[in-house]
Design a protein around this motif. Sequence first.
Motif, PDB file in Angstrom:
ATOM      1  N   TYR A  16      -6.839   6.770   1.671  1.00 40.72           N
ATOM      2  CA  TYR A  16      -8.008   5.921   1.535  1.00 40.72           C
ATOM      3  C   TYR A  16      -8.629   6.165   0.165  1.00 40.72           C
ATOM      4  N   ALA A  17      -9.111   5.118  -0.450  1.00 35.26           N
ATOM      5  CA  ALA A  17      -9.761   5.258  -1.753  1.00 35.26           C
ATOM      6  C   ALA A  17     -11.155   5.848  -1.547  1.00 35.26           C
ATOM      7  N   SER A  18     -11.467   6.919  -2.285  1.00 33.77           N
ATOM      8  CA  SER A  18     -12.791   7.529  -2.177  1.00 33.77           C
ATOM      9  C   SER A  18     -13.815   6.688  -2.943  1.00 33.77           C
ATOM     10  N   MET A  21      -7.030   3.520  -5.524  1.00 34.27           N
ATOM     11  CA  MET A  21      -6.111   4.484  -4.899  1.00 34.27           C
ATOM     12  C   MET A  21      -5.545   5.446  -5.925  1.00 34.27           C
ATOM     13  N   GLY A  22      -5.350   4.964  -7.187  1.00 34.31           N
ATOM     14  CA  GLY A  22      -4.831   5.866  -8.212  1.00 34.31           C
ATOM     15  C   GLY A  22      -3.986   5.222  -9.284  1.00 34.31           C
ATOM     16  N   ALA A  23      -3.780   3.892  -9.222  1.00 35.39           N
ATOM     17  CA  ALA A  23      -3.044   3.222 -10.304  1.00 35.39           C
ATOM     18  C   ALA A  23      -3.851   3.310 -11.601  1.00 35.39           C
ATOM     19  N   ASP A  24      -3.160   3.304 -12.727  1.00 36.24           N
ATOM     20  CA  ASP A  24      -3.826   3.488 -14.013  1.00 36.24           C
ATOM     21  C   ASP A  24      -4.369   2.181 -14.592  1.00 36.24           C
ATOM     22  N   ARG A  25      -3.637   1.112 -14.443  1.00 37.46           N
ATOM     23  CA  ARG A  25      -4.093  -0.186 -14.930  1.00 37.46           C
ATOM     24  C   ARG A  25      -3.417  -1.283 -14.113  1.00 37.46           C
ATOM     25  N   ALA A  26      -3.880  -2.517 -14.331  1.00 42.27           N
ATOM     26  CA  ALA A  26      -3.388  -3.615 -13.502  1.00 42.27           C
ATOM     27  C   ALA A  26      -3.185  -4.865 -14.328  1.00 42.27           C
ATOM     28  N   ILE A  27      -2.302  -5.725 -13.828  1.00 44.81           N
ATOM     29  CA  ILE A  27      -2.029  -7.021 -14.440  1.00 44.81           C
ATOM     30  C   ILE A  27      -2.124  -8.079 -13.353  1.00 44.81           C
ATOM     31  N   GLU A  39       0.838  -1.204   0.000  1.00 49.37           N
ATOM     32  CA  GLU A  39       0.000   0.000   0.000  1.00 49.37           C
ATOM     33  C   GLU A  39       0.870   1.249   0.000  1.00 49.37           C
ATOM     34  N   ILE A  40       1.931   1.218   0.788  1.00 46.16           N
ATOM     35  CA  ILE A  40       2.850   2.353   0.860  1.00 46.16           C
ATOM     36  C   ILE A  40       3.530   2.557  -0.489  1.00 46.16           C
ATOM     37  N   ALA A  41       3.876   1.456  -1.162  1.00 46.46           N
ATOM     38  CA  ALA A  41       4.508   1.547  -2.480  1.00 46.46           C
ATOM     39  C   ALA A  41       3.544   2.165  -3.495  1.00 46.46           C
ATOM     40  N   VAL A  42       2.274   1.753  -3.455  1.00 44.91           N
ATOM     41  CA  VAL A  42       1.269   2.327  -4.360  1.00 44.91           C
ATOM     42  C   VAL A  42       1.126   3.826  -4.095  1.00 44.91           C
TER      43      VAL A  42
END
Length: 253
Positions: free
Chosen positions: A189-191, A78-84, A40-43
């Motif tokens: 926190y994710a809104s 949280m704010g990442a653009d995409r995921a794998i 989470e801290i890394a993200v």
Amino acid sequence: MKVLVPVKRVIDYNVKVRVKADGSGVDLANVKMSMNPFDEIAVEEAIRLKEAGKAEEIVAVSIGVKQSQETLRTALAMGADRAILVVAADDVHTDIEPLAVAKILKAVIDEEQPGLVLAGKQAIDNDMNATGQMLAALTGWSQGTFASELDIDGDHATVTREVDGGLQTIKIKMPAIVTVDLRLNEPRYASLPNIMKAKKKPLDEKTAADYGVDTAPRLTVVSTAEPAARAAGVMVADVAELVAKLKDEAGVI
């Protein structure tokens, strides 16, 4: 710059872990799972780099079971653009070992060509603290572990590391692997709106076989047991008796 952030699905840190009655492992039935706190801290740090204009894209990647989609959606919220998602196991009790994870991440790096990998220093389930270092060895990239401060300046990064003797500041060449420690930041926190938006962000699903990596375990867990119960304390009448017990019974002075 593209930032790659590996995230892992683990038992929530607020949950009391229970060992199976037969000692074969940890009981995961009806247990709340969440993102590894260090990840989470890394993200969060990747998002802050993007907000500062030092990163253009954040890609979250998780290796494990299909249920890790939930963890990736959290990163996206949280704010990442995409995921794998790399599906490498069918059983939630199967833990992919660090070397296999590092090999898969190396293949993802070859495909995605990020300028920085931000990872948690360790997962709170197995406490291996090895994946980041193994990944640096496989890629030949610079590494900065246990980061409590990170500053990106052009083709170099300044990393303040938490070491046994205090703090150590190093300057490393990009691209780099950086593993983060607790004091780097406080994750947001994710809104609710971002949680809804995360459902529409791209999440690609692949398998370990797609990257040609064998995830067969090389370690065997012989048994799992809870820590021994703490012994009851002893009341002493005075300081002299306390010193005597510490010296004669505990042997600490």
